[in-house]
Design a protein around this motif. Structure first.
Motif, PDB file in Angstrom:
ATOM      1  N   ARG A   1      56.517  62.576  39.222  1.00 23.41           N
ATOM      2  CA  ARG A   1      56.787  61.933  40.494  1.00 23.41           C
ATOM      3  C   ARG A   1      58.062  62.491  41.115  1.00 23.41           C
ATOM      4  O   ARG A   1      59.049  62.753  40.431  1.00 23.41           O
ATOM      5  N   MET A   2      58.068  62.675  42.435  1.00 21.44           N
ATOM      6  CA  MET A   2      59.278  63.009  43.191  1.00 21.44           C
ATOM      7  C   MET A   2      59.392  62.004  44.320  1.00 21.44           C
ATOM      8  O   MET A   2      58.372  61.504  44.829  1.00 21.44           O
TER       9      MET A   2
ATOM     10  N   SER B   1      57.685  57.973  47.724  1.00 21.46           N
ATOM     11  CA  SER B   1      57.475  58.778  46.526  1.00 21.46           C
ATOM     12  C   SER B   1      56.119  59.457  46.608  1.00 21.46           C
ATOM     13  O   SER B   1      55.231  59.025  47.364  1.00 21.46           O
ATOM     14  N   ILE B   2      55.973  60.528  45.815  1.00 16.05           N
ATOM     15  CA  ILE B   2      54.723  61.264  45.776  1.00 16.05           C
ATOM     16  C   ILE B   2      54.511  61.791  44.371  1.00 16.05           C
ATOM     17  O   ILE B   2      55.443  62.326  43.755  1.00 16.05           O
TER      18      ILE B   2
ATOM     19  N   THR C   1      49.531  61.400  45.442  1.00 12.25           N
ATOM     20  CA  THR C   1      49.507  59.985  45.831  1.00 12.25           C
ATOM     21  C   THR C   1      50.865  59.585  46.384  1.00 12.25           C
ATOM     22  O   THR C   1      51.887  59.787  45.728  1.00 12.25           O
ATOM     23  N   ARG C   2      50.874  59.026  47.584  1.00 15.08           N
ATOM     24  CA  ARG C   2      52.110  58.672  48.275  1.00 15.08           C
ATOM     25  C   ARG C   2      52.320  57.166  48.298  1.00 15.08           C
ATOM     26  O   ARG C   2      51.369  56.405  48.379  1.00 15.08           O
TER      27      ARG C   2
ATOM     28  N   THR D   1      57.336  60.689  56.498  1.00 13.51           N
ATOM     29  CA  THR D   1      56.265  61.343  55.761  1.00 13.51           C
ATOM     30  C   THR D   1      56.862  62.150  54.616  1.00 13.51           C
ATOM     31  O   THR D   1      57.746  62.977  54.836  1.00 13.51           O
ATOM     32  N   ILE D   2      56.370  61.895  53.408  1.00 11.38           N
ATOM     33  CA  ILE D   2      56.838  62.639  52.247  1.00 11.38           C
ATOM     34  C   ILE D   2      55.810  63.704  51.886  1.00 11.38           C
ATOM     35  O   ILE D   2      54.587  63.485  52.002  1.00 11.38           O
ATOM     36  N   SER D   3      56.308  64.862  51.487  1.00 13.59           N
ATOM     37  CA  SER D   3      55.423  65.938  51.065  1.00 13.59           C
ATOM     38  C   SER D   3      56.122  66.733  49.965  1.00 13.59           C
ATOM     39  O   SER D   3      57.336  66.616  49.788  1.00 13.59           O
TER      40      SER D   3
END
Length: 120
Positions: free
Chosen positions: A33-34, A50-51, A56-57, A68-70
């Motif tokens: 996870r990041m 987190s992603i 999975t966000r 928005t996380i990427s």
């Protein structure tokens, strides 16, 4: 030894945008996870987004629809695109990663933090 280094913080006007980046380096076997956390003065550190390695966000309710996380697994790097920023988004933003190192130990790692200030 693992290092997380954030970039992209700064001062922005309400309604503006910023993009944060965080790169991981060191004896990394895999990254699960990041994510990003933030801490405003006098408040606790809270999850922003987190992603997982599978994509999975998860978002805090306060940022849904605006942030928005990427991630780029090849780099490895995680990004946080922030739009429609509000003064209440002002905080120190911390990168976080759950990493398995080459000795097969899984630990949480943190970056030093980057300041985001939303003010006119």
């Amino acid at each position: 030894q693992v290092q997380l280094v954030e970039s992209g913080g700064g001062l922005v006007q309400p309604g503006g945008s910023l993009r944060l980046g965080c790169g991981a380096s060191g004896s990394i076997l895999s990254i699960n996870r990041m994510g990003w956390y933030r801490q405003a003065p006098g408040k606790q550190r809270d999850l922003v987004a987190s992603i997982t390695s599978g994509g999975t966000r998860n978002y805090a309710d306060s940022v849904k629809g605006r942030f928005t996380i990427s991630r780029d697994n090849a780099e490895p790097t995680v990004y946080l695109q922030m739009i429609s920023l509000k003064p209440e988004d002002t905080a120190v933003y911390y990168c976080n990663a759950l990493i398995t190192t080459s000795d097969y130990r899984e630990s949480d790692y943190w970056g030093p933090g980057t300041q985001v200030t939303v003010s006119s």
